[in-house]
Motif scaffolding. Structure first.
Motif, short mmCIF file in Angstrom:
data_model
loop_
_atom_site.label_atom_id
_atom_site.label_comp_id
_atom_site.label_asym_id
_atom_site.label_seq_id
_atom_site.Cartn_x
_atom_site.Cartn_y
_atom_site.Cartn_z
N PRO A 183 32.67 1.39 11.62
CA PRO A 183 31.82 2.36 12.24
C PRO A 183 31.46 3.75 11.50
O PRO A 183 32.39 3.98 10.73
CB PRO A 183 32.63 2.68 13.53
N LEU A 184 30.30 4.14 11.68
CA LEU A 184 29.76 5.34 11.07
C LEU A 184 30.74 6.44 11.32
O LEU A 184 30.92 7.17 10.20
CB LEU A 184 28.37 5.72 11.70
N ALA A 185 31.50 6.61 12.32
CA ALA A 185 32.38 7.81 12.52
C ALA A 185 33.64 7.62 11.61
O ALA A 185 33.84 8.69 10.96
CB ALA A 185 32.60 7.95 13.76
N ARG A 186 33.94 6.58 11.47
CA ARG A 186 35.30 6.24 10.75
C ARG A 186 35.01 6.27 9.14
O ARG A 186 35.72 6.82 8.49
CB ARG A 186 35.73 4.88 10.94
N ARG A 187 33.71 5.71 8.79
CA ARG A 187 33.10 5.94 7.48
C ARG A 187 33.16 7.42 7.07
O ARG A 187 33.46 7.81 5.94
CB ARG A 187 32.02 5.02 7.21
N THR A 188 32.47 8.26 7.85
CA THR A 188 32.36 9.58 7.58
C THR A 188 33.80 10.36 7.53
O THR A 188 34.06 11.03 6.48
CB THR A 188 31.63 10.39 8.72
N LYS A 189 34.57 9.99 8.16
CA LYS A 189 35.92 10.37 8.35
C LYS A 189 36.62 10.33 6.87
O LYS A 189 37.17 11.20 6.25
CB LYS A 189 36.74 9.96 9.42
N ILE A 190 36.55 8.85 6.39
CA ILE A 190 37.07 8.72 5.30
C ILE A 190 36.47 9.27 4.16
O ILE A 190 37.05 9.84 3.11
CB ILE A 190 36.94 7.01 5.08
N ARG A 191 35.13 9.31 4.12
CA ARG A 191 34.34 9.80 2.92
C ARG A 191 34.64 11.58 2.99
O ARG A 191 35.08 12.14 1.93
CB ARG A 191 32.88 9.91 3.31
N SER A 192 34.76 12.16 4.26
CA SER A 192 35.19 13.62 4.10
C SER A 192 36.69 13.85 3.52
O SER A 192 36.92 14.85 3.03
CB SER A 192 34.93 14.17 5.52
N ALA A 193 37.52 13.11 4.06
CA ALA A 193 39.05 13.26 3.49
C ALA A 193 39.03 12.91 1.95
O ALA A 193 39.95 13.48 1.32
CB ALA A 193 39.75 12.48 4.44
N SER A 194 38.33 11.71 1.75
CA SER A 194 38.81 11.09 0.11
C SER A 194 37.86 11.21 -0.82
O SER A 194 38.11 10.53 -1.85
CB SER A 194 39.38 9.89 0.56
N ILE A 195 36.57 11.35 -0.34
CA ILE A 195 35.42 11.32 -1.45
C ILE A 195 34.79 12.66 -1.70
O ILE A 195 34.50 13.09 -0.55
CB ILE A 195 34.45 10.33 -1.14
N GLY A 196 34.71 13.21 -2.94
CA GLY A 196 33.93 14.44 -2.87
C GLY A 196 32.65 14.15 -3.65
O GLY A 196 32.68 13.29 -4.56
N TYR A 197 31.30 14.47 -3.28
CA TYR A 197 30.06 13.85 -3.62
C TYR A 197 29.33 15.06 -4.10
O TYR A 197 28.98 16.19 -3.46
CB TYR A 197 29.45 13.26 -2.55
N ALA A 202 40.49 11.87 -3.34
CA ALA A 202 41.05 10.64 -4.22
C ALA A 202 39.77 10.41 -5.18
O ALA A 202 40.01 9.85 -6.54
CB ALA A 202 41.23 9.57 -3.47
N LEU A 203 38.70 10.42 -4.87
CA LEU A 203 37.57 9.89 -5.66
C LEU A 203 36.39 11.01 -5.71
O LEU A 203 35.91 11.47 -4.63
CB LEU A 203 36.80 8.80 -5.21
N VAL A 204 35.94 11.20 -7.05
CA VAL A 204 34.91 12.33 -7.07
C VAL A 204 33.73 11.64 -7.53
O VAL A 204 33.63 11.00 -8.69
CB VAL A 204 35.19 13.52 -8.09
N ILE A 205 32.39 11.51 -6.72
CA ILE A 205 31.19 10.90 -7.40
C ILE A 205 30.09 12.01 -7.68
O ILE A 205 29.96 12.89 -6.72
CB ILE A 205 30.64 10.04 -6.09
N ALA A 206 29.93 11.99 -8.90
CA ALA A 206 28.92 13.22 -9.35
C ALA A 206 27.76 12.53 -9.84
O ALA A 206 27.92 11.55 -10.88
CB ALA A 206 29.70 13.86 -10.39
#
Lengths: 288, 223
Positions: free
Chosen positions: B79-93, B160-164
């Motif tokens: 679900p969108l909310a879970r995806r946003t949570k994972i992204r905010s915690a573990s992905i830097g964009y 955990a992951l930086v996407i640049a």
């Protein structure tokens, strides 16, 4: 500026000049030496400030929600949903919007009567009693409830002023691009963080404008206060009721002098607001 | 590299969009994996789909087909909310368009979304050579400096992951080296980096390169 615009401006200036010419300093000083008038000035200043602060508490989040629920991004998101859900959402939004406008379009006396009737209902009476008990426990036994007491003055002012403040905040947030908020949410901010860290700092001029408008509306409020709070001297008398009482008792000079105090306060507040919010482009908040 | 150890697994990814009634294939059957401590570069000319691929890997753009697993989660099944949570915690964009908030100072910009303290935000600004500009606003900086602020924001919460997306696009060679140095160091410390670039020799700094225009030739060059 059109000819009618010039005429209107001339009318405003002529009214103010006539007021200042009619009253003289001796009228003003005798009015200010009256303890009852000084009480009404203080009560006006305090009640207007409380009503304006309460109005902001309501207006900032409500204006933000109304603006963002009607934003392009929300429309796009709704476009992906079923037509029935989209219609229901729009219907709910327009209904809330209309309800919030009611205090603006209602005659002031009707607002007062509606408040009075509300506080005659079982819930209203219960609230009235609890408020009296609360003030007694705080050491203000003189305030025995809401109706015909100082809280009624503030509630009457707040009821009308909040509607204007909501409208101002909604206009402000509508003019602020919501993209930075969406980016913040994408980066992990909660909706509250996006609101408080990104949207609100951009809206400060609108907040000042909403506060001023609510304060000025409260200062000029008369009808709802007359019905719901009464005109008891040294109790619920505010400046607008001082004007009315002086006029009722045939003291036209006193009424005009009290009016001049109201006019002066309003002008000072408007000038201060303009000075505080000076220097920003229209995109950085809205002054209405 | 197996799926267990991989942080990001991209499987048979395809993206198609419609333009004037014609289907345009941005990329087809793109598969690769990124493990912790890996520095992966995505290479390709302008308009080749680098940004689209990165947005999909960041969970922001649903691909037409294929799967993206991040930390074991099938991102677009969530679900969108879970995806946003994972992204905010573990992905830097780091967005190509940077997306800095113009009316917030640099410290506040780094804090937006990442939830880091002012102290941490300033530490990262300092490390990227902007320590003395923390009270400035993005509009007062050059584009290159703004890029470094966006990098600080992407990296400050130590995801955990930086996407640049093209983090050195407008930087001179000295500043480009600084940015690559920070990203390499981040990867060496255990964080993974996925970066789009137009640099001519990405293999000089990346562990492996994805040439988005020649996906058939996609090969890992583990160091």
């Amino acid at each position: 500026m059109s000819v009618f615009g010039v005429f209107y401006l001339a009318l405003i200036i002529a009214m103010l000049v006539a007021d200042f010419q009619f009253a003289n300093w001796s009228d003003m000083s005798s009015l200010l030496s009256d303890a009852r008038v000084r009480f009404s000035i203080w009560l006006s200043l305090i009640s207007c400030t409380i009503a304006a602060i309460l109005s902001l508490w309501v207006a900032i989040p409500t204006g933000f929600l109304l603006a963002r629920l009607g934003s392009e991004s929300m429309t796009q998101r709704l476009g992906q949903q079923s037509p029935v859900r989209r219609r229901l959402f729009n219907w709910a939004r327009y209904s809330i919007d209309t309800l919030l406008d009611i205090p603006i379009v209602l005659p002031p006396l009707v607002v007062g009567i509606s408040l009075l009737v509300l506080f005659q209902s079982p819930l209203g009476r219960w609230l009235d009693q609890r408020t009296g008990e609360l003030f007694a426990s705080l050491g203000y036994a003189g305030i025995r409830g809401i109706t015909y007491e100082i809280p009624a003055v503030i509630l009457a002012q707040f009821t009308v002023a909040a509607a204007f403040a909501v409208r101002t905040m909604r206009n402000t947030f509508e003019q602020i691009d919501d993209r930075p908020e969406r980016v913040a949410i994408t980066l992990g901010a909660s909706h509250y963080q996006a609101f408080s860290m990104v949207a609100l700092p951009q809206a400060w001029r609108g907040v000042v404008a909403a506060f001023t408008l609510a304060w000025a509306r409260s200062l000029g409020e008369f009808g709802p206060i007359l019905i719901f709070a009464g005109t008891a001297r040294m109790k619920t008398e505010v400046l607008s009721t001082t004007v009315y009482l002086n006029f009722q008792f045939g003291n036209l000079r006193g009424a005009v002098s009290a009016s001049l105090i109201l006019v002066t306060l309003a002008i000072v507040v408007l000038i201060l607001t303009r000075l505080i919010t000076l220097g920003g482009s229209s995109k950085k908040g809205v002054i209405v | 590299m197996d799926n267990q150890s991989s942080l990001l697994v991209v499987n048979e990814l395809e993206h198609v969009f419609s333009n004037r009634g014609q289907n345009v294939h941005v990329f087809e059957k793109c598969s690769f994996e990124v493990a912790p401590s890996q520095f992966v570069a995505v290479q390709g000319s302008s308009g080749s789909g680098k940004t689209t691929l990165l947005l999909a890997c960041g969970g922001m753009l649903a691909p037409s087909s294929g799967e993206i697993h991040f930390q074991g989660n099938n991102l677009f099944k969530l679900p969108l909310a879970r995806r946003t949570k994972i992204r905010s915690a573990s992905i830097g964009y780091l967005f190509q368009t940077l997306e800095l908030v113009p009316y917030l100072d640099l410290t506040a910009n780094v804090k937006v979304g990442t939830g880091v303290s002012s102290f941490v935000a300033n530490q990262w600004l300092d490390r990227l050579g902007l320590g003395d500009r923390s009270r400035s606003y993005p509009g007062e900086l050059s584009h290159g400096q703004r890029q470094r602020v966006a990098l600080a924001r992407a990296i400050a919460h130590e995801p955990a992951l930086v996407i640049a997306d093209e983090p050195t696009g407008n930087l001179d060679s000295r500043n480009s080296e600084m940015v690559f140095g920070v990203l390499k160091e981040y990867a060496q410390d255990g964080g993974a980096v996925l970066m789009a670039t137009h640099e001519p020799q990405p293999a000089t700094f990346a562990d492996f390169v994805i040439d988005i225009e020649n996906l058939d030739l996609l090969k890992a060059r583990n160091r």
